[in-house]
Design a protein around this motif. Structure first.
Motif, short mmCIF file in Angstrom:
data_model
loop_
_atom_site.label_atom_id
_atom_site.label_comp_id
_atom_site.label_asym_id
_atom_site.label_seq_id
_atom_site.Cartn_x
_atom_site.Cartn_y
_atom_site.Cartn_z
N MET B 1 0.80 -1.28 -0.07
CA MET B 1 -0.21 -0.03 -0.12
C MET B 1 0.76 1.17 0.01
N ALA B 2 2.02 1.35 0.62
CA ALA B 2 3.07 2.23 0.57
C ALA B 2 3.43 2.63 -0.68
N PHE B 3 3.85 1.56 -1.35
CA PHE B 3 4.21 2.07 -2.98
C PHE B 3 3.30 2.43 -3.61
N PHE B 4 1.91 1.95 -3.46
CA PHE B 4 0.97 2.60 -4.23
C PHE B 4 0.59 4.16 -4.00
N ILE B 5 0.62 4.34 -2.65
CA ILE B 5 0.59 5.73 -1.86
C ILE B 5 1.49 6.71 -2.71
N GLY B 6 2.85 6.11 -2.68
CA GLY B 6 3.99 6.67 -3.27
C GLY B 6 3.83 7.11 -4.76
N ALA B 7 3.20 5.91 -5.37
CA ALA B 7 3.10 6.08 -6.78
C ALA B 7 2.17 7.42 -7.18
N VAL B 8 0.75 7.61 -6.20
CA VAL B 8 -0.03 8.48 -6.37
C VAL B 8 0.60 9.95 -6.07
N LEU B 9 1.34 9.84 -5.04
CA LEU B 9 2.06 11.04 -4.60
C LEU B 9 3.18 11.59 -5.68
N CYS B 10 3.84 10.64 -6.32
CA CYS B 10 4.68 11.08 -7.32
C CYS B 10 3.98 11.44 -8.61
N HIS B 11 2.96 10.85 -8.83
CA HIS B 11 2.23 11.23 -9.90
C HIS B 11 1.54 12.85 -9.70
N ALA B 12 1.12 13.22 -8.59
CA ALA B 12 0.75 14.26 -8.12
C ALA B 12 1.81 15.27 -8.42
N ALA B 13 2.92 14.79 -8.03
CA ALA B 13 4.09 15.93 -8.06
C ALA B 13 4.50 16.21 -9.62
N LEU B 14 4.47 15.10 -10.37
CA LEU B 14 4.75 15.04 -11.82
C LEU B 14 3.79 15.96 -12.36
N SER B 15 2.33 15.67 -12.09
CA SER B 15 1.34 16.43 -12.83
C SER B 15 1.52 18.05 -12.69
N ARG B 16 2.11 18.42 -11.47
CA ARG B 16 2.30 19.86 -11.32
C ARG B 16 3.33 20.51 -12.21
N MET B 17 4.23 19.63 -12.93
CA MET B 17 5.58 20.16 -13.57
C MET B 17 5.04 20.36 -14.70
N HIS B 18 3.88 19.99 -15.32
CA HIS B 18 3.40 20.15 -16.91
C HIS B 18 4.42 19.48 -17.73
N LEU B 19 4.95 18.39 -17.43
CA LEU B 19 5.80 17.56 -18.50
C LEU B 19 5.01 17.19 -19.76
N PRO B 20 5.65 16.93 -20.92
CA PRO B 20 4.88 16.46 -22.10
C PRO B 20 4.12 15.28 -22.01
N PRO B 21 4.25 14.03 -21.49
CA PRO B 21 3.60 13.19 -21.46
C PRO B 21 2.12 13.26 -21.07
N ASN B 22 1.06 12.55 -21.41
CA ASN B 22 -0.32 12.90 -20.86
C ASN B 22 -0.50 12.35 -19.49
N ILE B 23 -1.48 12.36 -18.95
CA ILE B 23 -1.75 12.07 -17.58
C ILE B 23 -1.56 10.74 -17.26
N VAL B 24 -2.21 9.88 -18.16
CA VAL B 24 -2.32 8.47 -17.84
C VAL B 24 -0.78 7.91 -18.15
N LEU B 25 -0.13 8.23 -19.28
CA LEU B 25 1.19 7.91 -19.65
C LEU B 25 2.12 8.25 -18.29
N ARG B 26 2.02 9.42 -17.77
CA ARG B 26 2.61 9.87 -16.72
C ARG B 26 2.67 8.86 -15.57
N PHE B 27 1.21 8.72 -15.35
CA PHE B 27 0.93 7.56 -14.20
C PHE B 27 1.66 6.16 -14.48
N LEU B 28 1.43 5.73 -15.72
CA LEU B 28 2.05 4.44 -15.86
C LEU B 28 3.59 4.47 -16.03
N LEU B 29 4.26 5.43 -16.25
CA LEU B 29 5.50 5.71 -15.74
C LEU B 29 6.00 5.52 -14.42
N VAL B 30 5.27 6.65 -13.51
CA VAL B 30 5.53 6.35 -12.30
C VAL B 30 5.30 5.10 -11.44
#
Lengths: 173, 150
Positions: B1-30
């Motif tokens: 569960m800690a890894f999943f929460i980590g993935a969600v938090l990393c995704h939240a941080a990446l989403s605020r950086m406005h990087l090129p891949p779309n939101i789903v790809l960003r989550f898949l990456l993380v």
């Protein structure tokens, strides 16, 4: 290689999911009833409920860490199967975006205005259906001439808002 | 569960950086990076044949899939849009109609399809990209598989 009770549990769980899927492929998908969202949802929802109940029951009679881990793993496996199936089913059935892509697939090139005009009517039909569906699901209610959220609708909206702010999404719909 | 929460938090941080891949790809990456870390950690702790290892992986994949399913549902759902607007103020039928303006809805979809690389727009004309064409073919096969009417 020996097969202990844990391996047998995984084989039984996987066999159950295979039978559930094959039953749909061989018989149910050709029945008109299984073309409706509600029926296909309950086909998976009831199965997941029964599957989880059996897994928890086994956990109850074999209370050790291995049995619990196996039961949770199997319940997660059913979840992965059902969400994947239902998402594909509903996208293939009538996703707005997929319909736009399919239209372009058959026409090759279209102007933005032409596409907007083509899908404008579909949107209008959906508009009416959505309001009825939200009202029937007790997520919104009409008071005098105004629509407002019910308690259930407010809870769901909090979840949606949390997801949006988590992913920093500002444009939806 | 800690890894999943980590993935969600990393995704939240990446989403605020406005990087090129779309939101789903960003989550898949993380999600897949942290997932690989989880597999390595579980393998190291329990070994390949242990039920804990497989349970951990399956629960992680399930949580990630549910999360992607929920946020894509909220992004694209017109009903979710209505509910969120209703949480700010009550609406009349006329307000609902304005919110549901079908032309705007279609235009928003087209913008999203262009931004994720499924459509190519030049001089006001739209055509499918290779990925768009691949997706159409895939869903044509799915429609036949599920026996949906064309």
């Amino acid at each position: 290689m020996t097969f202990g009770p844990i391996s047998i549990a995984y084989v039984v769980g996987l066999s159950y999911l295979s039978v559930h899927f094959l039953l749909y492929v061989a018989i149910l998908r050709d029945r008109p009833l299984f073309q409706t969202e509600k029926v296909i949802f309950f086909y998976h929802f009831i199965s997941a409920l029964v599957f989880t109940a059996v897994a928890l029951f086994i956990c109850g009679i074999l209370p050790d860490a291995l049995a619990t881990a196996t039961a949770l793993g199997l319940v997660a496996l059913h979840g992965i199967y059902s969400i994947s199936f239902l998402e594909l089913w509903s996208l293939a059935q009538g996703s707005y975006s997929i319909s736009i892509l399919t239209e372009l697939g058959s026409k090759s090139i279209l102007s933005r205005e032409k596409l907007i005009e083509t899908f404008f009517q579909i949107g209008n039909t959906k508009k009416h259906n959505r309001t009825i569906a939200l009202s029937e699901s007790v997520l919104i209610r009409r008071v005098d001439d105004r629509w407002q959220l019910t308690h259930r609708g407010r809870l769901l909206t909090r979840l949606f808002t949390a997801l949006l702010s988590l992913s920093d999404i500002r444009r939806i719909g | 569960m800690a890894f999943f929460i980590g993935a969600v938090l990393c995704h939240a941080a990446l989403s605020r950086m406005h990087l090129p891949p779309n939101i789903v790809l960003r989550f898949l990456l993380v999600g897949s990076t942290l997932g690989a870390g989880l597999v390595w950690w579980l393998y190291d702790k329990y070994g390949l044949a242990a039920p804990e290892m497989w349970a951990g992986v399956l629960i992680y994949v399930f949580c990630c899939e549910l999360y992607v399913f929920l946020f894509t549902l909220v992004i694209s759902s017109i009903s979710a849009n209505v509910l969120i607007n209703l949480s700010f103020h009550d609406m009349t039928d006329h307000d609902m109609s304005r919110l549901y303006d079908s032309r705007q809805m279609v235009a928003a979809r087209l913008d999203r399809l262009v931004s994720v690389g499924l459509l190519d727009e030049s001089l006001g004309s739209l055509k499918l990209t290779k990925n768009g064409l691949r997706l159409v073919r895939f869903f044509n096969r799915m429609r036949a598989f599920f026996r949906h009417s064309p």
